[in-house]
Design a protein around this motif. Structure first.
Motif, short mmCIF file in Angstrom:
data_model
loop_
_atom_site.label_atom_id
_atom_site.label_comp_id
_atom_site.label_asym_id
_atom_site.label_seq_id
_atom_site.Cartn_x
_atom_site.Cartn_y
_atom_site.Cartn_z
N GLY A 402 32.87 -39.85 -6.87
CA GLY A 402 32.51 -38.74 -7.85
C GLY A 402 32.80 -39.36 -9.58
N ASN A 403 33.46 -40.87 -9.78
CA ASN A 403 33.73 -41.03 -10.69
C ASN A 403 33.11 -42.48 -11.16
N ALA A 404 31.97 -42.96 -11.00
CA ALA A 404 31.57 -43.69 -11.05
C ALA A 404 29.89 -44.04 -11.02
N SER A 405 29.42 -45.20 -12.22
CA SER A 405 27.87 -45.00 -12.86
C SER A 405 27.44 -46.50 -12.73
N PHE A 406 26.53 -46.03 -12.65
CA PHE A 406 25.90 -48.01 -12.81
C PHE A 406 24.86 -47.75 -14.11
N VAL A 407 24.65 -48.95 -14.35
CA VAL A 407 22.86 -49.82 -15.37
C VAL A 407 22.96 -50.63 -14.78
N HIS A 408 21.32 -51.47 -14.42
CA HIS A 408 21.31 -52.59 -13.89
C HIS A 408 20.29 -52.99 -15.29
N ASN A 409 20.06 -54.36 -14.78
CA ASN A 409 19.08 -55.04 -15.82
C ASN A 409 19.73 -55.35 -17.32
N CYS A 410 21.31 -55.53 -17.51
CA CYS A 410 21.77 -54.40 -18.93
C CYS A 410 21.28 -56.46 -19.07
#
Length: 807
Positions: A402-410
């Motif tokens: 519950g502590n991680a998120s992502f951004v792609h095409n960055c």
């Protein structure tokens, strides 16, 4: 003078004028030529008894088909326009423009201008011209030939139409596997943040890169309760979106669509550029770091002096942090030698070595099922979740907390920092990392990292980000190791090897691992993945008929590779022609060439002993062996040895990139310390293959995962101790709440992330870190090489002027 070529800067799929496009069509139809008449009849007779997959009439149609008639011209032009750098595009456009004129063709082909332009020559004359370029004594000729061959032949056998089919595959018996059920254990896409406006975010830790380094680090920090944001320049391709097609995978998952080379164009570089990094597209071979490599890294009198890599044979009384991390990693990715099923190509390596008395063994695999035919396609993404890469393991572990998120095409522009805290003892670090500036789909993204910044972009991208950020340690981007590879291709007539099916790399021979000088810089002999596009761009081109004859017999082909632990190293820098790209300056050294030739010798003999009917190297000059006579085999090997490895005269490749921001004991020899923290910037950590002190002498995935786990665990321990000292209870989540910590429910995570916080050990490590950085305060990281040379030149000029004045 260049005004006719101004369209080379276009961004659309067209970059050629009509004349250059006409020349391109002629080049394509020479590489992938129409073969008819006696030449076709000789191939159709199938004199060597190869496994032909279609009728004689259909084979004749394949032989007669030209590349342009199959729609290759617009596809190649699109690749030139959209994949090549501006500099490369300029060179190709100028070359094609020259080949469309009589005088230009005469200049390129070193002939009198009385001959017609290349595009107007007969098919036989065009073939002779390309063969001349392939073996020309001029390096620029060989570079031009190899660049065109790689692009055209690779696309010819990998492009697909709107139905996902290539018109030539049925002639070689190739088809994609029956679509397995998509892996749906966890939906990573639900953890992607949408960036649709200029955005500022705040997290505990920002991690750049989602591969073997970034994925592990994200999992470790998230499991300890820290909010983590992972930035990835590639795209998150979900399992249900994987189509197992070679060319689309190259476009979407590989650096520069698998067309990246060194600056001289003689070494092709395959590198992951997708979510999960190299672990998403590698060949699942899991080899722990060899002991002789660890010994070199740990040597207290050596260059690196990193005792954490000591082995039990060097006086160590207990396991090191690296031992514990490597054991945990092997367990989490399910790497095992038990029950491994070998495909026909890997079995040939085992059989040949057994007959010759050479070393050979099964390698551990991180595949759940090595018998699955579809395992051979996991280098194009893994629909079934068979391979335990970063997406299936560490990134999934991270989001479950519950502590991680992502951004792609960055696209990450730079690391941000401020001046180091004033007061206290002197330290090697003059800066303190504060976050990241990036861009997503044209929108600015600024991340404030409250606790740390981790750069895990691999050995090609990590140094470029550091250089763009203004860091000056001269070792940034240097010491790049590539494990240069060359191959041997064999045919087992009538055996239908289908080397692309099943687990691709399940065996290894260490017969020549010690190297010619017995210094541990030799090579491993392995079996590669061989899908149509990669093999077509790699095999030598000895004429249109020869290459089509080989393609028709592809079903019987197997390959072995020589993977060299390189003495030599290269340099990776930002590309001035492409601000977000890189340039790789690298040349195989004479010592490494000698060792690779020894490896080629052994590969040839292994394949012959395994029963191969035909063997050939990747030399541009024709080196083909078709007899089982021992004396003839010896003569063939001697011929190969005499040919050597000359720039752009033999296929050389790299799928491993290491060491460009290496770890060490001093800023005068390295970029990061033994904890992975940059000498010149506090709170900025590197955790990826760039930290390897040298080439790993083995497929580096396990080494990279293990070093990154070790770095991340020490970092987590440091952060936890800082929490304790700040009055926060150890082991409790320290996330700041808000959108970044609300995804999913906190679930149980594997034991490799859970530990009892030991304040005594943490304090000891913190003291060691402080002492190490204070001791190196007077040893400032050397600045970039050119300014140092300029300073030296200025000093010498001043001395000379003073001397002359005294006279």
């Amino acid at each position: 003078a260049l005004s006719p070529y101004l369209w080379i800067m276009a961004d659309d799929n067209k970059c050629l004028g009509e004349g250059s496009r006409r020349a391109l069509a002629a080049v394509i139809d020479t590489f992938f030529a129409s073969i008819t008449g006696d030449e076709a009849d000789a191939i159709l007779e199938n004199p060597h008894g190869g496994s032909r997959e279609t009728s004689r009439e259909e084979q004749a149609t394949f032989l007669a088909t030209t590349g342009s008639s199959a729609g290759m011209v617009p596809r190649v032009e699109e690749a030139i326009a959209t994949v090549l750098t501006l500099q490369e595009r300029t060179e190709v456009v100028l070359l094609l423009g020259a080949l469309n004129t009589r005088f230009g063709s005469s200049a390129v082909l070193c002939c009198l201008p009385t001959r017609p332009a290349f595009a107007d020559l007969s098919a036989a004359e065009r073939e002779a011209a390309l063969l001349f370029l392939s073996t020309s004594p001029l390096g620029v000729h060989r570079k031009a030939f190899n660049g065109l061959k790689r692009l055209i032949m690779g696309l010819a056998m990998s492009f697909v139409d709107d139905d996902g089919k290539n018109p030539f595959w049925r002639h070689i018996g190739y088809s994609t596997p029956t679509s397995p059920k998509p892996w749906k254990e966890h939906d990573l896409k639900s953890h992607l943040l949408t960036i649709d406006k200029d955005t500022e975010l705040e997290v505990d830790a920002v991690i750049v890169g989602s591969g073997a380094g970034g994925g592990v680090t994200a999992a470790v920090l998230a499991a300890q309760g820290y909010s983590v944001l992972v930035l990835e320049k590639g795209q998150l391709v979900a399992p249900e979106e994987v189509d197992s097609l070679e060319q689309p995978a190259f476009t979407n998952m590989y650096e520069k669509s698998a067309l990246l080379t060194n600056t001289t164009g003689d070494l092709s570089i395959l590198a992951g550029a997708t979510f999960g990094g190299g672990t998403t597209i590698n060949w699942a071979c899991c080899i722990p770091t060899p002991e002789h490599v660890r010994k070199e890294w740990a040597d207290t009198q050596g260059v690196h002096r990193l005792p954490v890599f000591s082995t039990s044979g060097e006086g160590a009384t207990e396991s090191t942090d690296f031992d514990r991390s490597q054991a945990a990693i092997m367990a989490r990715i399910g790497a095992s030698e038990e029950g491994v099923v070998h495909n026909a190509a890997n079995q040939a390596l085992l059989d040949g070595c057994e007959k010759l008395g050479y070393h050979a063994k099964t390698t551990a695999q991180n595949l759940r099922d090595t018998s699955a035919k579809s395992a051979g396609w996991t280098c194009f993404g893994d629909k079934a979740g068979n391979k335990q890469g970063t997406m299936v393991t560490f990134l999934t572990d991270a989001v479950r907390t519950g502590n991680a998120s992502f951004v792609h095409n960055c696209a990450v522009k730079r690391v941000t920092y401020r001046a180091a805290d004033a007061g206290g003892a002197p330290t090697s670090a003059k800066r303190r990392a504060t976050g990241i500036e990036a861009e997503v789909d044209g929108f600015a993204l600024r991340i404030k990292a409250k606790r740390c910044v981790v750069v895990s972009c691999g050995s090609l991208q990590t140094p470029c980000i550091l250089q763009r950020s203004g860091f000056t340690n001269a070792h940034i981007g240097r010491h790049l190791a590539l494990h240069p590879v060359t191959g041997i291709v064999a045919k087992f007539n009538g055996k239908r090897v289908h080397a692309y099916e099943g687990a691709p790399m399940t065996t290894v021979s260490n017969e020549v691992e010690p190297g010619p000088k017995n210094d541990g810089y030799g090579c491993k002999l392995e079996v590669p993945s061989t899908h149509p596009g990669l093999i077509s761009s790699s095999i030598p081109w000895h004429g249109g008929a020869a290459v089509k004859a080989h393609l028709l017999d592809t079903a019987d082909a197997a390959a072995m590779i020589v993977l060299q632990r390189d003495h030599g190293t290269g340099v990776v820098t930002n590309d001035a022609w492409n601000p977000m790209g890189m340039k790789v300056n690298y040349a195989v050294t004479d010592d490494d060439k000698e060792s690779m030739i020894d490896g080629m010798d052994k590969c040839i003999r292994i394949l012959a002993a395994a029963g191969a009917d035909e063997i050939m190297t990747t030399h541009s000059a024709a080196h083909v062996h078709r007899t089982s006579d021992a004396a003839a085999l010896d003569a063939y090997v001697e011929k190969v040895r005499l040919s050597g490895i000359k720039t752009n005269s033999v296929g050389v490749f790299s799928a491993h990139q290491m060491g460009s921001c290496r770890m060490g004991y001093s800023p005068n020899t390295s970029v990061v310390d033994e904890d992975g923290e940059m000498w010149e910037c506090d709170n900025l950590y590197l955790a990826d293959a760039s930290t390897l002190p040298t080439a790993s002498a083995a497929n580096p995935m396990v080494t990279t995962l293990s070093i990154s786990h070790m770095i991340a665990t020490k970092l987590a321990q440091r952060l936890k101790q800082e929490d304790v000292e700040a009055g926060k209870p150890a082991g409790k989540p320290t996330t700041s709440g808000g959108d970044l910590s609300t995804y999913g429910n906190a679930l149980a995570v594997p034991a490799l992330y859970v530990y009892e916080h030991d304040s005594v050990a943490a304090v000891a490590n913190a003291t060691k870190r402080s002492e190490r950085r204070q001791a190196m305060a007077s040893q400032q990281p050397p600045g970039p090489w050119l300014p140092r040379y300029l300073v030296a030149a200025a000093v010498m000029t001043a001395i000379g002027a003073a001397f002359m004045a005294r006279r």
